[in-house]
Write an enzyme that holds these catalytic residues in place. Structure first.
Site, PDB file in Angstrom:
ATOM      1  CB  SER A 109       1.736  -9.826  -8.070  1.00  0.00           C
ATOM      2  OG  SER A 109       1.667  -8.440  -7.841  1.00  0.00           O
ATOM      3  CD  GLU A 205       4.209  -4.952  -7.678  1.00  0.00           C
ATOM      4  OE1 GLU A 205       3.548  -4.062  -8.267  1.00  0.00           O
ATOM      5  OE2 GLU A 205       3.974  -6.161  -7.796  1.00  0.00           O
TER       6      GLU A 205
END
Length: 327
Positions: A109, A205
């Protein structure tokens, strides 16, 4: 094929061979954090708390001076059964720390800070208040999404999604931004425009967290990410107001307290973006000592034991070693 993409391809072939020999087999999976999600935080405000904007470097860059902390970092690798990659530069003195800085790691991330930066770079201010809506399925498919999960009925402006991606590491917000930009390949092209021919942005994601040993997709190097931070936070790739806004979002990052911030000396300001999944734990940061120019830091870590969970302390202790050497 452009010269930059050709250079990237040649470099990647070398990296693939090196990684296949060097990395212990670990399959990475998961969402933006390794722990169970906390209750949804408040929706990001339209006016984040002000943060001092780092002054862009003036004049020529200082001559790089290598600082060797390889013994300390090798010891941390052994103690935590992990691989550690670091690239740090003191933008005032030119002192640098590099440890496995050219090796590939899954970025997880930490990429979200560059998603938000590309949004600020490409979307005019007049279009950033456009409302975006999504479905419960979008949230469920994305994984960890504390802000968007609480706003399925109402939606949010584009700018609030960018803030949520950085401050709260919201996966669905990240995917919605990537969709607005044209997908992962468009972000990859944007990074190339900034000079990053190393990073390989392929998935959104949560798939970007699932990186097999030796894979190149969804990886980068500490060196490349630190260079990106310098370009975006201290260079002229973003307008001054957008540089300040991105720094404010990073200064309010709710997921980084136990990482570089925990390893920084007291009184040093840290604006960061964390990443973590499975055995991966990363942090990228702009660290500003009182009365000095900023230090840019990228710390990538991954456990070498299959199935082992990441440890925040490894990142914090790595940061402490690096920042102490550059103090």
């Amino acid at each position: 094929m452009s010269a930059a993409r050709s250079a990237k391809a040649d470099g990647l072939r070398v990296v693939r061979v090196a990684l296949l020999a060097a990395i212990a087999g670990t399959a990475f999976a998961g969402c933006a954090t390794g722990a169970a999600p906390a209750p949804p935080p408040p929706v990001p405000t339209a006016e984040p708390a002000p943060a001092a904007e780092p002054a862009p470097p003036s004049g020529p860059a200082p001559t790089p001076v290598a600082v060797d902390v390889s013994a300390e970092l090798t010891a941390l690798e052994a103690r935590y059964s992990a691989r550690v990659g670091v690239s740090a530069m003191d933008t005032g003195t030119g002192r640098e720390v590099a440890f496995r800085a050219g090796e590939r790691f899954a970025y997880a991330s930490t990429l979200k800070v560059f998603v938000a930066a590309e949004f600020l770079r490409r979307v005019p201010a007049a279009e950033r208040d456009a409302m975006v809506t999504w479905t419960r399925g979008d949230v469920d498919d994305a994984g960890y999404s504390p802000v968007t999960g609480a706003r399925v009925a109402e939606g949010l402006p584009l700018a609030a999604l960018a803030e949520a991606a950085v401050r709260s590491s919201d996966n669905a917000a990240t995917n919605l931004l990537l969709d607005r930009l044209g997908g992962p390949a468009s972000l990859d092209a944007g990074l190339e425009e900034l000079g990053d021919t190393t990073s390989e942005v392929v998935h959104d994601e949560p798939a970007l967290n699932r990186v097999s040993p030796g894979a190149v997709a969804d990886t980068s190097t500490p060196l490349a990410f630190t260079a990106n931070l310098r370009t975006l936070l201290l260079g002229d790739a973003l307008a001054p107001a957008d540089r300040q806004l991105l720094t404010e979002w990073m200064s309010g990052n709710a997921t980084g307290d136990a990482l570089v911030r925990a390893g920084a000396p007291e009184g040093w300001a840290v604006a960061d973006k964390s990443g973590g999944a499975g055995g991966i734990r990363n942090d990228v940061a702009l660290v500003t000592p009182p009365g000095r120019d900023p230090i840019l830091v990228t710390v990538f870590t991954e456990k070498t034991d299959e199935g082992a969970a990441y440890e925040d302390r490894l990142v914090a202790e790595t940061a402490a070693v690096v920042l102490d050497a550059l103090a």
